[in-house]
Design a protein around this motif. Sequence first.
Motif, PDB file in Angstrom:
ATOM      1  N   LEU A   1      35.051  31.560  31.958  1.00 37.49           N
ATOM      2  CA  LEU A   1      35.043  32.627  32.962  1.00 37.49           C
ATOM      3  C   LEU A   1      33.661  32.769  33.592  1.00 37.49           C
ATOM      4  CD1 LEU A   1      37.182  35.292  31.079  1.00 37.49           C
ATOM      5  CD2 LEU A   1      37.880  33.939  33.072  1.00 37.49           C
ATOM      6  N   GLY A   2      32.630  32.589  32.784  1.00 35.29           N
ATOM      7  CA  GLY A   2      31.281  32.644  33.330  1.00 35.29           C
ATOM      8  C   GLY A   2      31.048  31.557  34.370  1.00 35.29           C
ATOM      9  N   ALA A   3      31.631  30.387  34.130  1.00 33.55           N
ATOM     10  CA  ALA A   3      31.463  29.276  35.072  1.00 33.55           C
ATOM     11  C   ALA A   3      32.138  29.572  36.405  1.00 33.55           C
ATOM     12  CB  ALA A   3      32.022  27.993  34.468  1.00 33.55           C
ATOM     13  N   ILE A   4      33.338  30.168  36.351  1.00 34.88           N
ATOM     14  CA  ILE A   4      34.044  30.433  37.608  1.00 34.88           C
ATOM     15  C   ILE A   4      33.627  31.763  38.232  1.00 34.88           C
ATOM     16  CG2 ILE A   4      36.047  29.005  37.071  1.00 34.88           C
ATOM     17  CD1 ILE A   4      37.566  31.470  36.276  1.00 34.88           C
ATOM     18  N   GLY A   5      32.893  32.570  37.464  1.00 35.15           N
ATOM     19  CA  GLY A   5      32.360  33.798  38.026  1.00 35.15           C
ATOM     20  C   GLY A   5      33.317  34.968  38.068  1.00 35.15           C
ATOM     21  N   TYR A   6      34.350  34.950  37.208  1.00 34.68           N
ATOM     22  CA  TYR A   6      35.317  36.036  37.183  1.00 34.68           C
ATOM     23  C   TYR A   6      35.375  36.656  35.791  1.00 34.68           C
ATOM     24  CZ  TYR A   6      36.702  33.925  41.593  1.00 34.68           C
ATOM     25  OH  TYR A   6      36.696  33.414  42.864  1.00 34.68           O
ATOM     26  N   LYS A   7      35.869  37.912  35.720  1.00 38.61           N
ATOM     27  CA  LYS A   7      35.935  38.626  34.447  1.00 38.61           C
ATOM     28  C   LYS A   7      37.098  38.169  33.590  1.00 38.61           C
ATOM     29  CE  LYS A   7      33.985  42.851  36.472  1.00 38.61           C
ATOM     30  NZ  LYS A   7      34.264  44.277  36.805  1.00 38.61           N
ATOM     31  N   GLY A   8      38.146  37.650  34.232  1.00 36.76           N
ATOM     32  CA  GLY A   8      39.318  37.226  33.487  1.00 36.76           C
ATOM     33  C   GLY A   8      40.548  37.253  34.370  1.00 36.76           C
ATOM     34  N   PHE A   9      41.698  37.054  33.732  1.00 40.52           N
ATOM     35  CA  PHE A   9      42.976  37.089  34.435  1.00 40.52           C
ATOM     36  C   PHE A   9      43.871  38.117  33.772  1.00 40.52           C
ATOM     37  CE2 PHE A   9      41.229  32.886  35.248  1.00 40.52           C
ATOM     38  CZ  PHE A   9      41.397  32.779  36.621  1.00 40.52           C
ATOM     39  N   ILE A  10      44.735  38.739  34.575  1.00 36.70           N
ATOM     40  CA  ILE A  10      45.620  39.779  34.057  1.00 36.70           C
ATOM     41  C   ILE A  10      47.045  39.499  34.502  1.00 36.70           C
ATOM     42  CG2 ILE A  10      43.771  41.494  34.030  1.00 36.70           C
ATOM     43  CD1 ILE A  10      44.952  42.675  36.590  1.00 36.70           C
ATOM     44  N   PRO A  11      48.037  40.087  33.815  1.00 37.85           N
ATOM     45  CA  PRO A  11      49.431  39.858  34.209  1.00 37.85           C
ATOM     46  C   PRO A  11      49.711  40.435  35.593  1.00 37.85           C
ATOM     47  CG  PRO A  11      49.277  40.793  31.993  1.00 37.85           C
ATOM     48  CD  PRO A  11      47.920  40.906  32.595  1.00 37.85           C
ATOM     49  N   PRO A  12      50.508  39.759  36.399  1.00 34.54           N
ATOM     50  CA  PRO A  12      50.853  40.277  37.715  1.00 34.54           C
ATOM     51  C   PRO A  12      51.955  41.321  37.627  1.00 34.54           C
ATOM     52  CG  PRO A  12      51.956  38.195  37.372  1.00 34.54           C
ATOM     53  CD  PRO A  12      51.106  38.439  36.144  1.00 34.54           C
ATOM     54  N   ASP A  13      52.095  42.099  38.678  1.00 31.19           N
ATOM     55  CA  ASP A  13      53.182  43.077  38.784  1.00 31.19           C
ATOM     56  C   ASP A  13      54.096  42.620  39.926  1.00 31.19           C
ATOM     57  OD1 ASP A  13      54.862  45.219  39.377  1.00 31.19           O
ATOM     58  OD2 ASP A  13      53.344  46.730  38.896  1.00 31.19           O
ATOM     59  N   PRO A  14      55.285  42.121  39.631  1.00 30.42           N
ATOM     60  CA  PRO A  14      56.182  41.616  40.681  1.00 30.42           C
ATOM     61  C   PRO A  14      56.498  42.656  41.752  1.00 30.42           C
ATOM     62  CG  PRO A  14      56.966  40.942  38.518  1.00 30.42           C
ATOM     63  CD  PRO A  14      55.854  41.918  38.282  1.00 30.42           C
ATOM     64  N   ALA A  15      56.556  43.935  41.381  1.00 28.56           N
ATOM     65  CA  ALA A  15      56.848  44.984  42.361  1.00 28.56           C
ATOM     66  C   ALA A  15      55.717  45.112  43.377  1.00 28.56           C
ATOM     67  CB  ALA A  15      57.081  46.315  41.652  1.00 28.56           C
ATOM     68  N   VAL A  16      54.486  44.981  42.906  1.00 26.98           N
ATOM     69  CA  VAL A  16      53.332  45.031  43.809  1.00 26.98           C
ATOM     70  C   VAL A  16      53.347  43.835  44.740  1.00 26.98           C
ATOM     71  CG1 VAL A  16      50.807  44.943  43.933  1.00 26.98           C
ATOM     72  CG2 VAL A  16      51.927  46.415  42.244  1.00 26.98           C
ATOM     73  N   ASP A  17      53.651  42.659  44.195  1.00 26.60           N
ATOM     74  CA  ASP A  17      53.751  41.464  45.030  1.00 26.60           C
ATOM     75  C   ASP A  17      54.818  41.637  46.104  1.00 26.60           C
ATOM     76  OD1 ASP A  17      51.740  40.196  43.687  1.00 26.60           O
ATOM     77  OD2 ASP A  17      52.989  38.642  42.780  1.00 26.60           O
ATOM     78  N   ALA A  18      55.958  42.159  45.733  1.00 24.44           N
ATOM     79  CA  ALA A  18      57.051  42.352  46.695  1.00 24.44           C
ATOM     80  C   ALA A  18      56.646  43.329  47.789  1.00 24.44           C
ATOM     81  CB  ALA A  18      58.298  42.847  45.973  1.00 24.44           C
ATOM     82  N   SER A  19      55.953  44.397  47.422  1.00 25.95           N
ATOM     83  CA  SER A  19      55.493  45.377  48.404  1.00 25.95           C
ATOM     84  C   SER A  19      54.471  44.765  49.355  1.00 25.95           C
ATOM     85  CB  SER A  19      54.886  46.589  47.682  1.00 25.95           C
ATOM     86  OG  SER A  19      54.395  47.523  48.601  1.00 25.95           O
ATOM     87  N   ALA A  20      53.559  43.958  48.812  1.00 22.13           N
ATOM     88  CA  ALA A  20      52.544  43.305  49.649  1.00 22.13           C
ATOM     89  C   ALA A  20      53.184  42.310  50.615  1.00 22.13           C
ATOM     90  CB  ALA A  20      51.516  42.604  48.768  1.00 22.13           C
ATOM     91  N   ILE A  21      54.188  41.588  50.147  1.00 16.41           N
ATOM     92  CA  ILE A  21      54.905  40.641  51.006  1.00 16.41           C
ATOM     93  C   ILE A  21      55.497  41.373  52.199  1.00 16.41           C
ATOM     94  CG2 ILE A  21      57.003  39.220  51.128  1.00 16.41           C
ATOM     95  CD1 ILE A  21      56.316  38.292  48.239  1.00 16.41           C
ATOM     96  N   ASP A  22      56.098  42.527  51.937  1.00 17.77           N
ATOM     97  CA  ASP A  22      56.700  43.318  53.003  1.00 17.77           C
ATOM     98  C   ASP A  22      55.651  43.864  53.952  1.00 17.77           C
ATOM     99  OD1 ASP A  22      59.065  44.773  54.155  1.00 17.77           O
ATOM    100  OD2 ASP A  22      57.856  46.502  53.558  1.00 17.77           O
ATOM    101  N   TRP A  23      54.565  44.436  53.419  1.00 18.50           N
ATOM    102  CA  TRP A  23      53.528  45.053  54.247  1.00 18.50           C
ATOM    103  C   TRP A  23      52.831  44.038  55.137  1.00 18.50           C
ATOM    104  CZ3 TRP A  23      47.866  45.401  53.494  1.00 18.50           C
ATOM    105  CH2 TRP A  23      47.270  46.323  54.349  1.00 18.50           C
ATOM    106  N   LEU A  24      52.564  42.853  54.578  1.00 17.00           N
ATOM    107  CA  LEU A  24      51.863  41.820  55.341  1.00 17.00           C
ATOM    108  C   LEU A  24      52.762  41.118  56.360  1.00 17.00           C
ATOM    109  CD1 LEU A  24      49.801  40.268  52.415  1.00 17.00           C
ATOM    110  CD2 LEU A  24      48.883  41.588  54.337  1.00 17.00           C
ATOM    111  N   GLY A  25      54.057  41.379  56.281  1.00 16.86           N
ATOM    112  CA  GLY A  25      54.975  40.791  57.247  1.00 16.86           C
ATOM    113  C   GLY A  25      55.250  39.321  56.993  1.00 16.86           C
ATOM    114  N   LEU A  26      55.276  38.915  55.728  1.00 16.74           N
ATOM    115  CA  LEU A  26      55.478  37.500  55.392  1.00 16.74           C
ATOM    116  C   LEU A  26      56.952  37.127  55.455  1.00 16.74           C
ATOM    117  CD1 LEU A  26      52.984  37.363  52.396  1.00 16.74           C
ATOM    118  CD2 LEU A  26      52.669  36.348  54.662  1.00 16.74           C
TER     119      LEU A  26
END
Length: 274
Positions: free
Chosen positions: A249-274
């Motif tokens: 993680l230090g090499a890539i410069g990120y704190k880590g990875f976390i589980p996604p929330d499918p509901a948030v993804d679905a909402s973002a897809i709709d909002w962005l007009g994809l």
Amino acid sequence: MKLHTLKLSCVGALLALVPLVAPAADLVFSVTEGVTYQATPKEIRDKFEPLAQALGSALKRNVRVVLVPKYNEVRAGLAKQEYDLAFIHPAHVALAEVKAGRYKTLAWTAGYTEYTVSLMVKATDTAKGIADIKGRKLVTPDPDSITAWMVRAMLRASKFGPDDVKIVTTRYQDAVPFYLEHGFADVGATAANTVVKEWTDKGGKVFLKSRPVPIKYFIASTKVPADEQERIQHALLSLAQTEPGRQVLGAIGYKGFIPPDPAVDASAIDWLGL
């Protein structure tokens, strides 16, 4: 001699019956880090090689990094499922593939789940809300950046017509303040915290922020077997729990990875007009 020859023949016959096991093919891991930040291909590759090695260790197979900096190129590869795994900075590119069913979100990048666009103006500007930018000139980074996509989503959600705001674009986030300072635009859009800080430190102001979206996605092709997807996801989510993982993680410069929330993804897809 005849007995020896017979034994060799038997061994040869037995070997012929044993199927040859070909080594597992490399998993192709594409990396797209965004069009509005400046980094060399070598810098990006050096960042992600340790992560590829960690995933390869978890899977007992080689994971090969390929850099695909141009969005349309990564779109073309994703559409053909040429990449088994992909780390993609712009959410709209990743989510379009999730919507199409060709890829699945395995993880979000910690610290990048509340990505917001800030609308900036000069200190003397009286703008207080989205309605105040009608008839004005707005500068965004590259039109295919997630920042520009989010700005268009903001305008669409506020029922703006195509001629209500004049949008101009510049390639990099850090060029946005230049347009405001020199009168090339009235309003500037950026999602870079450093740009916002520099602008407000000089007396400029932010009068509106967008809704947040996750921005840095780790996705896997639906062609990757489910058990391997699970192992990849487990490896990603557990990196922060071990010292070797924290070094990755230090090499890539990120704190880590976390589980996604499918509901948030679905909402973002709709909002962005994809």
